[in-house]
Scaffold this active site. Structure first.
Site, PDB file in Angstrom:
ATOM      1  N   ASP A 374       8.402  25.327  26.909  1.00  0.00           N
ATOM      2  CA  ASP A 374       8.258  26.044  28.174  1.00  0.00           C
ATOM      3  C   ASP A 374       9.163  25.392  29.209  1.00  0.00           C
ATOM      4  O   ASP A 374       9.247  24.159  29.291  1.00  0.00           O
ATOM      5  CB  ASP A 374       6.790  26.006  28.624  1.00  0.00           C
ATOM      6  CG  ASP A 374       6.536  26.893  29.832  1.00  0.00           C
ATOM      7  OD1 ASP A 374       6.126  28.059  29.625  1.00  0.00           O
ATOM      8  OD2 ASP A 374       6.784  26.427  30.974  1.00  0.00           O
ATOM      9  N   GLU A 418       9.300  32.654  29.541  1.00  0.00           N
ATOM     10  CA  GLU A 418      10.239  31.549  29.338  1.00  0.00           C
ATOM     11  C   GLU A 418       9.702  30.591  28.300  1.00  0.00           C
ATOM     12  O   GLU A 418      10.120  29.440  28.187  1.00  0.00           O
ATOM     13  CB  GLU A 418      10.613  30.899  30.665  1.00  0.00           C
ATOM     14  CG  GLU A 418       9.753  29.919  31.370  1.00  0.00           C
ATOM     15  CD  GLU A 418       8.244  30.034  31.403  1.00  0.00           C
ATOM     16  OE1 GLU A 418       7.667  31.025  30.896  1.00  0.00           O
ATOM     17  OE2 GLU A 418       7.633  29.100  31.917  1.00  0.00           O
TER      18      GLU A 418
HETATM   19  N1  LIG Z   1      14.269  35.249  34.981  1.00  0.00           N
HETATM   20  C1  LIG Z   1      13.261  35.407  34.167  1.00  0.00           C
HETATM   21  N2  LIG Z   1      12.080  34.946  34.486  1.00  0.00           N
HETATM   22  C2  LIG Z   1      11.035  35.079  33.636  1.00  0.00           C
HETATM   23  C3  LIG Z   1      11.190  35.729  32.410  1.00  0.00           C
HETATM   24  N3  LIG Z   1       9.967  35.713  31.753  1.00  0.00           N
HETATM   25  C4  LIG Z   1       9.095  35.057  32.586  1.00  0.00           C
HETATM   26  N4  LIG Z   1       9.759  34.676  33.723  1.00  0.00           N
HETATM   27  C5  LIG Z   1       9.220  33.996  34.847  1.00  0.00           C
HETATM   28  O1  LIG Z   1       8.871  32.677  34.446  1.00  0.00           O
HETATM   29  C6  LIG Z   1       7.900  32.212  35.360  1.00  0.00           C
HETATM   30  C7  LIG Z   1       6.884  31.475  34.583  1.00  0.00           C
HETATM   31  O2  LIG Z   1       6.146  30.711  35.530  1.00  0.00           O
HETATM   32  P1  LIG Z   1       4.804  29.979  35.193  1.00  0.00           P
HETATM   33  O3  LIG Z   1       4.548  30.186  33.697  1.00  0.00           O
HETATM   34  O4  LIG Z   1       3.790  30.487  36.087  1.00  0.00           O
HETATM   35  O5  LIG Z   1       5.045  28.492  35.453  1.00  0.00           O
HETATM   36  P2  LIG Z   1       6.238  27.613  35.882  1.00  0.00           P
HETATM   37  O6  LIG Z   1       6.755  28.100  37.152  1.00  0.00           O
HETATM   38  O7  LIG Z   1       7.260  27.630  34.763  1.00  0.00           O
HETATM   39  O8  LIG Z   1       5.615  26.265  35.978  1.00  0.00           O
HETATM   40  P3  LIG Z   1       5.155  25.336  34.788  1.00  0.00           P
HETATM   41  O9  LIG Z   1       5.200  26.141  33.519  1.00  0.00           O
HETATM   42  O10 LIG Z   1       3.844  24.912  35.130  1.00  0.00           O
HETATM   43  O11 LIG Z   1       6.175  24.262  34.802  1.00  0.00           O
HETATM   44  C8  LIG Z   1       7.376  33.433  36.049  1.00  0.00           C
HETATM   45  O12 LIG Z   1       7.788  33.426  37.419  1.00  0.00           O
HETATM   46  C9  LIG Z   1       7.964  34.594  35.327  1.00  0.00           C
HETATM   47  O13 LIG Z   1       8.233  35.676  36.214  1.00  0.00           O
HETATM   48  C10 LIG Z   1      12.455  36.249  32.093  1.00  0.00           C
HETATM   49  O14 LIG Z   1      12.669  36.854  31.047  1.00  0.00           O
HETATM   50  N5  LIG Z   1      13.449  36.043  32.994  1.00  0.00           N
END
Ligand SMILES: Nc1nc2c(ncn2[C@@H]2O[C@H](COP(=O)(O)OP(=O)(O)OP(=O)(O)O)[C@@H](O)[C@H]2O)c(=O)[nH]1
Length: 514
Positions: A374, A418
């Site tokens: 992640d 992600e």
């Molecule tokens: N640009 C982009 N963003 C994505 C995609 N899939 C998920 N996200 C974003 O990834 C972020 C995931 O955030 P969280 O899982 O809440 O946590 P974090 O901000 O990574 O924090 P931690 O995991 O705690 O470190 C979200 O804002 C999603 O909108 C993608 O395909 N592209």
């Protein structure tokens, strides 16, 4: 079109053209053989026709001469019995006249005394001072006591001016000395008329010659050639010395035209009958047949080539369509199993593969390592740099993860958002943790700016879980993912930018991280 397809179509094209060529060669060979046979047949038939014509001619001429000679035998008999001095001229003239009326070939009947003077004629007319002592046949009989029939060269009749063939016999006196000549003249025109009845081409030729080659009758009739000799022609020079009858394809010594000649020497008269069928007339129907065959062959060739072309085009088109369809299927399958953003295996693929891999763990007794990844503070990354930059960061991390899938059976996948996974069949915990650490370090080394992270660069946290054959509880997809997720959570909660292996809580309650 790819290379294999081009090769396949080329092979098909060569095969089709090969078959077409083979078929055409077979047709050509058969047609050629047939034409050759019909050419031979045409000449064979012409040879037979010429032989038949010669035999018919010979029989006809022989009969005509025999009839005249039979008359002469009677005339000679009477003349010798009565004696020419005492011959009853008027009775004899009546007799001769009657005979000439009966036999159409006869031009006239004559009796000459030992000095060549005209004694009796069938017409009853005797020109004043008429004398035939200078004629070849008269001199012959005067000099030869041979009692047989004599056939002379063609002469012009002194009584009518017609061309005639003289047939004569010697008349002896009681003491056996020469007393005169009995002569029957045969009309050349009679034979020409007979030849004219044959239904033959105008180039065909009939010739009746003396045994030495002197022409007596010829069709086509050319007055100048009557009485000339063809002794230097091939028939007289090369063939007749060897055989009495035969056939040969040769050029005429008279008009230079090539003919199928049949010749036959008469058995009882010094004559030769020759028939010639024009080689041009023999070949003409064959040439026509050849032209038709060539036209038909060209048409067959063109239509076959056109057919083969259309067939090949159809085959090429259907090959192409087939190939495109297969490519489309492949692409579709790829799209359905691949994540569009990262090119890693997608969730669907992961859901297919994971149970299979767990089955393999049970079968092969080899472990399955699972790494869950992640990106740290990714929400903040998106917020600061925008979604497009976020996508690029996901791609960069995916690239790193994919580079750690080093064996064919390793599978990097996008789990969702992600979050990514790396399946490592055969890897135990230590191996898996080592690889997870490698990924973490490699992402760190990218040093991709991330102001939202305390480290100022993009980092990842990784959780490792391993399914062992002896740990039945792990051999369940949901449980395994949960363990990896728990380990990931551990890594996050310990400060991120690290990799943790799952530790069962009931054993020590502690978790290992690096
Ligand atoms: N640009 C982009 N963003 C994505 C995609 N899939 C998920 N996200 C974003 O990834 C972020 C995931 O955030 P969280 O899982 O809440 O946590 P974090 O901000 O990574 O924090 P931690 O995991 O705690 O470190 C979200 O804002 C999603 O909108 C993608 O395909 N592209």
């Amino acid at each position: 079109m790819d290379r294999t397809q081009t090769l396949h179509i080329d092979r098909l094209r060569n095969l089709t053209y090969g078959l077409v060529c083979f078929g055409l060669i077979v047709v050509l060979a058969l047609e050629g053989w047939q034409l050759y046979q019909s050419y031979r047949q045409a000449f064979f038939q012409a040879r037979q026709a010429a032989t038949n014509l010669t035999r018919a001619t010979e029989a006809h001429v022989r009969d005509a001469i025999r009839q005249a000679d039979t008359l002469l035998v009677g005339v000679v008999e009477r003349s010798e019995w009565e004696g020419l001095e005492r011959l009853n001229s008027s009775r004899m003239q009546t007799f001769l006249k009657r005979q000439v009326g009966v036999l159409p070939q006869l031009h006239g009947l004559f009796i000459y005394d030992r000095n060549g003077r005209w004694l009796v004629t069938d017409s009853g007319q005797i020109p004043a001072n008429a004398n035939n002592a200078d004629r070849e046949y008269f001199m012959y009989h005067r000099e030869h006591d041979d009692p047989g029939v004599h056939i002379g060269r063609v002469i012009t009749s002194r009584s009518t001016g017609e061309l005639v063939i003289p047939v004569s016999r010697r008349i002896n006196a009681a003491d056996g000395s020469f007393a005169g000549v009995a002569l029957a003249t045969l009309k050349v025109a009679y034979f020409n008329d007979f030849y004219a009845q044959f239904r033959v081409s105008k180039e065909d030729a009939f010739t009746l010659t003396y045994y030495d080659g002197t022409i007596l009758v010829r069709r086509p009739f050319v007055p100048d050639v009557i009485g000339t000799s063809i002794a230097q022609g091939q028939i007289f020079k090369d063939l007749l010395p060897l055989q009495d009858a035969g056939t040969a394809l040769i050029e005429s010594s008279i008009d230079g035209k090539e003919r199928m000649y049949s010749f036959q020497r008469f058995g009882d008269f010094p004559l030769v009958a020759i028939s010639g069928i024009s080689a041009e007339a023999i070949r003409l129907p064959w040439w026509r047949q050849l032209i038709v065959a060539v036209v038909v062959l060209i048409l067959i060739g063109l239509s076959t080539a056109a057919f083969a072309r259309v067939l090949l085009q159809q085959i090429s088109r259907s090959e192409l369509a087939d190939r495109e369809l297969r490519n489309a299927h492949k692409a579709l399958r790829k799209f359905s199993l691949e994540d569009a953003l990262t090119g890693l295996a997608n969730r669907r693929r992961l859901d297919d593969v994971l149970p299979q891999e767990l089955g393999r763990v049970r079968r092969t007794r080899a472990p399955l390592g699972v790494i869950m990844l992640d990106i740290d503070y990714f929400k903040l990354y998106n917020d600061r740099y925008g979604h497009v930059a976020g996508d690029a960061a996901i791609q960069a991390v995916a690239g790193v993860l994919a580079s750690y899938a080093r064996r064919a059976e390793d599978l990097p996948a996008r789990y969702g958002g992600e979050e990514m996974m790396l399946l490592l069949p055969g890897a135990n915990e230590a191996n898996s943790l080592e690889i997870a650490q490698g990924v973490r370090q490699a992402v760190f080394d990218l040093a991709r700016e991330h102001q939202g992270s305390p480290l100022g660069i993009v980092t990842v946290s990784l959780g490792v879980a391993v399914a062992y054959p002896h740990q039945a509880e792990n051999n369940d997809v949901a449980a395994l993912i949960k363990q990896a997720d728990t380990a990931l959570y551990q890594a996050k909660s310990q400060g991120r930018n690290q990799a943790c292996a799952y530790q069962a809580p009931d054993v020590t309650g502690a978790r290992r991280s690096t």
